[in-house]
Design a protein around this motif. Structure first.
Motif, PDB file in Angstrom:
ATOM      1  N   TRP A 148      39.641  43.965  38.517  1.00 49.13           N
ATOM      2  CA  TRP A 148      38.961  44.554  39.668  1.00 49.13           C
ATOM      3  C   TRP A 148      37.553  44.025  39.847  1.00 49.13           C
ATOM      4  CZ3 TRP A 148      40.717  50.368  39.975  1.00 49.13           C
ATOM      5  CH2 TRP A 148      42.106  50.387  40.183  1.00 49.13           C
TER       6      TRP A 148
ATOM      7  N   CYS B 160      37.546  41.481  42.608  1.00 52.73           N
ATOM      8  CA  CYS B 160      37.892  41.889  43.972  1.00 52.73           C
ATOM      9  C   CYS B 160      36.642  42.160  44.802  1.00 52.73           C
ATOM     10  CB  CYS B 160      38.773  43.136  43.944  1.00 52.73           C
ATOM     11  SG  CYS B 160      40.357  42.849  43.152  1.00 52.73           S
TER      12      CYS B 160
ATOM     13  N   GLN C  62      41.721  44.542  48.464  1.00 51.16           N
ATOM     14  CA  GLN C  62      42.088  43.586  47.416  1.00 51.16           C
ATOM     15  C   GLN C  62      42.365  44.310  46.110  1.00 51.16           C
ATOM     16  OE1 GLN C  62      38.666  40.957  47.331  1.00 51.16           O
ATOM     17  NE2 GLN C  62      39.907  39.272  48.137  1.00 51.16           N
ATOM     18  N   THR C  63      41.528  45.288  45.804  1.00 48.07           N
ATOM     19  CA  THR C  63      41.683  46.045  44.568  1.00 48.07           C
ATOM     20  C   THR C  63      43.032  46.751  44.543  1.00 48.07           C
ATOM     21  OG1 THR C  63      39.287  46.391  44.450  1.00 48.07           O
ATOM     22  CG2 THR C  63      40.657  47.850  43.130  1.00 48.07           C
TER      23      THR C  63
END
Length: 196
Positions: A70, A73, A78-79
């Motif tokens: 993460w 990201c 995106q995460t």
């Protein structure tokens, strides 16, 4: 931790995940894990006291891997997409997390707080809404509970959506909710009125 020790634990973790694809956690035995990864029983008991101890270590390792992923990201979309793709590849492991510890263990493993804070900050800044820490905390708690319920249903096969479809649906909900919040805030501040 010495490199050989790390490799041994990672090998046991990989064997555990592979065996979970065919059987639930409570049916796995140390002997099967050792046969699967080609190690001796002493190697297992040097690191772990039983299969559940290995599973607990694997859950902590998964959390660390998620946090690491993460960091790369740029957006909450995106995460979540990265999370959904990871779950899709490790569905049996995530199902075992739910079966063993329920939604609470899933929530402890998946670090949703940072993502939810990022979502709030993004939409708050975008809409020009002033921060309200108490309200935002309540919203994060509710959002976390709803997201965990959604993830549980998806992990168990209750939602027939691809990761991309699920993230797009969540983005639509967040956008509509944010638009309503901004409209309400402007109305309360007397900056905007609308009459049908």
């Amino acid at each position: 931790m010495p490199d050989y020790e790390n490799r041994t634990k990672q090998g046991l973790d990989a064997a555990l995940r592979a065996l979970l694809r065919s059987r639930p956690l409570d049916q796995l035995r140390v002997r099967e894990l050792m046969e699967h990864c080609g190690l001796r029983r002493q190697s297992f008991y040097y690191h772990f006291k039983d299969v559940y101890d290995l599973f607990a270590w694997s859950v902590q390792r998964e959390r660390a891997l998620l946090l690491e992923d993460w960091e790369e990201c740029l957006t909450w979309q995106q995460t979540l997409l990265g999370l959904m793709n990871r779950i899709q590849g490790e569905r049996a492991f995530y199902r075992a997390v739910l079966d063993h510890g329920g939604t609470e263990e899933l929530g402890a493993m998946i670090p949703l707080e940072k993502t939810l804070e990022a979502v709030q900050a993004y939409y708050r800044d975008r809409g020009g809404v002033p921060p309200e820490p108490e309200t935002e905390e309540q919203t994060r708690r509710r959002g976390r509970a709803m997201l965990l319920a959604l993830l549980e249903s998806w992990i168990r096969g209750g939602l027939a959506l691809t990761p991309e479809e699920l993230v797009a649906a969540l983005e639509g909900v967040v956008n509509r909710s944010t638009a309503g919040t901004v409209w309400q805030t402007l109305r309360e501040q007397g900056n905007w009125s609308w009459t049908p």
